[in-house]
Design a protein around this motif. Structure first.
Motif, mmCIF file in Angstrom:
data_model
loop_
_atom_site.group_PDB
_atom_site.id
_atom_site.type_symbol
_atom_site.label_atom_id
_atom_site.label_comp_id
_atom_site.label_asym_id
_atom_site.label_seq_id
_atom_site.Cartn_x
_atom_site.Cartn_y
_atom_site.Cartn_z
ATOM 1 N N PHE A 131 0.937 -1.107 0.111
ATOM 2 C CA PHE A 131 -0.118 0.081 -0.028
ATOM 3 C C PHE A 131 0.855 1.375 0.044
ATOM 4 O O PHE A 131 0.589 2.242 -0.692
ATOM 5 C CB PHE A 131 -0.920 0.199 1.209
ATOM 6 C CG PHE A 131 -1.692 1.421 1.560
ATOM 7 C CD1 PHE A 131 -2.665 1.752 0.683
ATOM 8 C CD2 PHE A 131 -1.306 1.987 2.383
ATOM 9 C CE1 PHE A 131 -3.299 2.748 0.982
ATOM 10 C CE2 PHE A 131 -2.048 3.311 2.758
ATOM 11 C CZ PHE A 131 -3.100 3.704 1.909
ATOM 12 N N VAL A 132 1.977 1.168 0.883
ATOM 13 C CA VAL A 132 2.786 2.658 0.745
ATOM 14 C C VAL A 132 3.527 2.511 -0.493
ATOM 15 O O VAL A 132 3.860 3.491 -0.868
ATOM 16 C CB VAL A 132 4.019 2.261 2.112
ATOM 17 C CG1 VAL A 132 4.826 3.352 1.893
ATOM 18 C CG2 VAL A 132 3.125 2.334 3.321
ATOM 19 N N ILE A 191 2.494 1.564 -3.619
ATOM 20 C CA ILE A 191 1.700 2.197 -4.688
ATOM 21 C C ILE A 191 1.549 3.669 -4.558
ATOM 22 O O ILE A 191 1.729 4.343 -5.592
ATOM 23 C CB ILE A 191 0.259 1.586 -4.430
ATOM 24 C CG1 ILE A 191 0.069 -0.163 -4.534
ATOM 25 C CG2 ILE A 191 -0.887 2.185 -5.332
ATOM 26 C CD1 ILE A 191 -1.315 -0.526 -4.348
ATOM 27 N N ILE A 192 1.476 4.160 -3.162
ATOM 28 C CA ILE A 192 1.294 5.640 -3.285
ATOM 29 C C ILE A 192 2.611 6.275 -3.689
ATOM 30 O O ILE A 192 2.514 7.329 -4.273
ATOM 31 C CB ILE A 192 1.026 5.991 -1.850
ATOM 32 C CG1 ILE A 192 -0.417 5.589 -1.406
ATOM 33 C CG2 ILE A 192 1.156 7.436 -1.641
ATOM 34 C CD1 ILE A 192 -0.870 5.858 0.190
ATOM 35 N N GLY A 193 3.801 5.788 -3.126
ATOM 36 C CA GLY A 193 4.907 6.187 -3.615
ATOM 37 C C GLY A 193 5.283 5.982 -5.203
ATOM 38 O O GLY A 193 5.869 7.088 -5.634
ATOM 39 N N VAL A 242 3.309 5.845 -7.448
ATOM 40 C CA VAL A 242 2.230 6.868 -8.257
ATOM 41 C C VAL A 242 2.841 8.366 -8.199
ATOM 42 O O VAL A 242 2.885 8.781 -9.310
ATOM 43 C CB VAL A 242 1.008 6.691 -7.822
ATOM 44 C CG1 VAL A 242 0.049 8.046 -8.464
ATOM 45 C CG2 VAL A 242 0.141 5.424 -8.157
ATOM 46 N N LEU A 243 3.271 8.679 -7.189
ATOM 47 C CA LEU A 243 3.994 10.144 -6.979
ATOM 48 C C LEU A 243 5.087 10.251 -7.519
ATOM 49 O O LEU A 243 5.234 11.202 -8.446
ATOM 50 C CB LEU A 243 4.084 10.376 -5.260
ATOM 51 C CG LEU A 243 4.417 11.807 -5.066
ATOM 52 C CD1 LEU A 243 3.462 12.612 -5.418
ATOM 53 C CD2 LEU A 243 4.686 11.827 -3.482
ATOM 54 N N ALA A 273 -0.204 6.187 4.676
ATOM 55 C CA ALA A 273 -0.494 6.879 3.339
ATOM 56 C C ALA A 273 0.403 7.958 3.623
ATOM 57 O O ALA A 273 1.038 8.820 2.397
ATOM 58 C CB ALA A 273 -1.875 7.268 3.288
ATOM 59 N N GLY A 331 3.946 7.058 2.767
ATOM 60 C CA GLY A 331 3.908 6.975 1.348
ATOM 61 C C GLY A 331 4.135 8.204 0.504
ATOM 62 O O GLY A 331 5.334 8.360 -0.379
ATOM 63 N N ILE A 332 3.337 8.993 0.619
ATOM 64 C CA ILE A 332 3.420 10.522 0.240
ATOM 65 C C ILE A 332 4.691 11.074 0.305
ATOM 66 O O ILE A 332 5.467 11.772 -0.366
ATOM 67 C CB ILE A 332 2.383 11.315 0.372
ATOM 68 C CG1 ILE A 332 0.843 10.710 0.036
ATOM 69 C CG2 ILE A 332 2.300 12.562 -0.128
ATOM 70 C CD1 ILE A 332 -0.401 11.287 0.580
#
Length: 388
Positions: free
Chosen positions: A248-249, A251-253, A255-256, A302, A305-306
Motif C-alpha cells: 500500500f505504501v 503504491i502511493i510512492g 504513483v507520486l 499513506a 508513502g506520500i
C-alpha cells in the motif's frame, strides 16, 4: 531509460519479497528485537562498505558491467538465504546481498548520464518509482508466499522467488541494456575510499543534502525493521499482512514518483518539495505510534508513502546536481554509503528503543528526529530563493 527502469524494478521486487520474511526468520532462530534489527542492518552495513567501490568502478568500466556483476551476486545471496540453517548463515546471506547492492548507485549514475540537469529529478523519480513498484509487488508476493500465520512461516519459497527475479534482472542487463558512460569525459582521479568520502562531504551543498538524506533514511529504516514486531504485537499480524501494508505504501510512492514528481518539482523546486515530504514522514510516524485501529494505521501509512515519495527523488536530484560530470558515480556512491550507514544505525537504535522503551518508541523517536530536519531544509530552500 525504460529498460533500466524494468531491470531495477525486477531487481527491487526480489529485494522486497524478503522484507516481510526476515523478522520472522530471525525470530525462528531465537533472535530478540535487537538481533532482529541487526539482521536487517547487516545488509546495509555490507552495502556501506561496497557502494563507493561500485560507484567508482562504474565511472571507469561502465554502468552496465557493474549492474550485471551485482545482480549475479544477488542470485547467489538469495539462494544462500533460502537454505540458511542457522542465525549465523542468515547473517552471512544478508551480508552477501548487501555487498551486491551497489547497483542502485550505478543505476542513479546511469540516469545522470542520460538526463540533463533540469530533468534530473524526473529521471531519479523513475528509479524511485521502480523502488515503489518493487515494494508494491515484492512485499505482497513475499507475504503471500511466506503465509499469514506468524507461527508457521514458509522461509524457502520467498527466497527462491527473489533469486529467480534477480536472475531475470541479470539477463535483462546482459541482453538489452546499453552502456551509458561517456568515454570522452575523463573520470575523476582515483581516490581511496576515505579520501573520496572526505572530498564529497567537504563539498558544501552536496554534503548537507547527503546528511539530510542520512537522517531521513535512518528514521525510515528504523520504522521498516521494527514494524513487523510492532504489528504482530498490536494486531497479531504475520508476513502476509505486513506485505500488504508495505505494498500500500509502495503504491502511493510509485504513483507520486512515477507521474507527479516532475510537475511538482517544476512548480515548487526540489528543496521545498523535500521539506514538505519530511513533514509528512514525521506526521505518518507519529500517526503509527498513536494507531489503535487498522484504518488509522493505513491513514498514517499513506502519509509516509506520500512523504517518502516526495523526499526521495528530490534528495537524489539535489545530490546529483551538485556532482561534476566526471564523478557522478563517486558522489552517488558516497551518498549511497551514507544511506547504508543510516540503514545500519537507524534499525539498531530502533531495536534498542523497541526493546527498552516500548513498541511504539521507534516511531515517536523518528518523528522527533525528522521534524527539525524538515525546518532546516525549508531554511535552505528560502536561502536558495533569496540568491536568485
Amino acid at each position: 531509460m525504460p529498460v533500466l527502469f524494468l531491470i531495477v524494478f525486477v531487481d527491487l521486487v526480489g529485494f522486497g519479497i524478503v522484507i516481510p520474511l526476515l523478522p520472522f526468520y530471525a525470530e525462528h532462530f531465537g533472535a530478540g528485537p535487537e538481533l532482529v534489527t541487526m539482521v536487517m542492518a547487516s545488509y546495509s552495513l555490507a552495502q556501506l562498505v561496497t557502494a563507493p567501490l561500485w560507484g567508482r568502478l562504474s565511472d571507469r568500466i561502465g554502468r552496465r558491467s557493474v549492474l550485471m556483476a551485482s545482480m549475479a551476486g544477488s542470485v547467489v545471496a538469495y539462494l544462500l538465504l533460502a537454505w540458511a540453517p542457522s542465525l549465523a548463515v542468515l547473517f552471512l546471506a544478508r551480508i552477501a546481498a548487501g555487498a551486491m547492492a551497489g547497483n542502485i548507485a550505478a543505476a542513479q549514475a546511469y540516469i545522470a548520464d542520460v538526463t540533463p540537469p533540469e530533468r534530473r529529478a524526473q529521471g531519479m523519480g523513475l528509479i524511485g518509482a521502480a523502488f515503489g513498484l518493487g515494494f508494491i509487488l515484492g512485499p505482497a508476493i513475499g507475504g503471500v508466499l511466506a503465509g499469514h500465520d506468524p507461527q508457521d512461516v514458509d522461509f524457502l519459497a520467498p527466497a527462491l522467488a527473489a533469486a529467480g527475479l534477480s536472475a531475470i534482472a541479470f539477463a535483462g542487463a546482459t541482453l538489452v541494456l546499453r552502456e551509458s558512460l561517456d568515454r570522452t569525459v575523463p573520470p575523476a582521479p582515483r581516490l581511496s575510499r576515505l579520501v573520496a568520502i572526505r572530498r564529497v562531504l567537504g563539498g558544501g551543498g552536496v554534503a548537507r543534502f547527503i546528511l539530510i538524506g542520512f537522517a531521513t533514511i535512518a528514521v525510515f529504516a528504523g520504522m521498516e525493521t521494527t514494524f513487523a514486531l510492532w504489528s504482530s504485537r498490536t494486531f497479531g499480524w504475520g508476513p502476509a499482512q505486513n506485505g500488504y501494508l508495505f505494498a500500500f505504501v509502495g503504491i502511493i510512492g510509485a504513483v507520486l514518483q512515477g507521474g507527479a514528481i516532475g510537475p511538482l518539482t517544476r512548480r515548487f523546486g526540489e528543496a521545498r518539495l523535500l521539506a514538505a515530504g519530511l513533514v509528512l514522514i514525521a506526521a505518518g510516524l507519529a500517526g503509527i505510534a498513536a494507531t489503535t485501529t487498522v484504518a488509522m494505521l493505513f491513514a498514517a501509512s499513506a502519509l509516509l508513502g506520500i512523504g517518502f515519495g516526495m523526499a526521495n527523488p528530490s534528495l537524489a536530484s539535489l545530490v546529483s546536481r551538485g556532482a561534476g560530470p566526471g564523478d557522478q558515480g563517486m558522489v552517488l556512491g558516497v551518498n549511497q554509503s551514507a544511506g547504508s550507514l543510516a540503514r545500519v544505525l537507524g534499525p539498531l537504535a530502533a531495536g534498542v528503543a523497541f526493546a527498552h522503551l516500548g513498541k511504539s518508541a521507534p516511531f515517536l523517536l523518528g518523528a522527533v528526529v525528522i521534524l527539525p530536519v524538515a525546518f532546516v531544509v525549508l531554511a535552505i530552500a528560502r536561502e536558495t530563493r533569496g540568491r536568485r
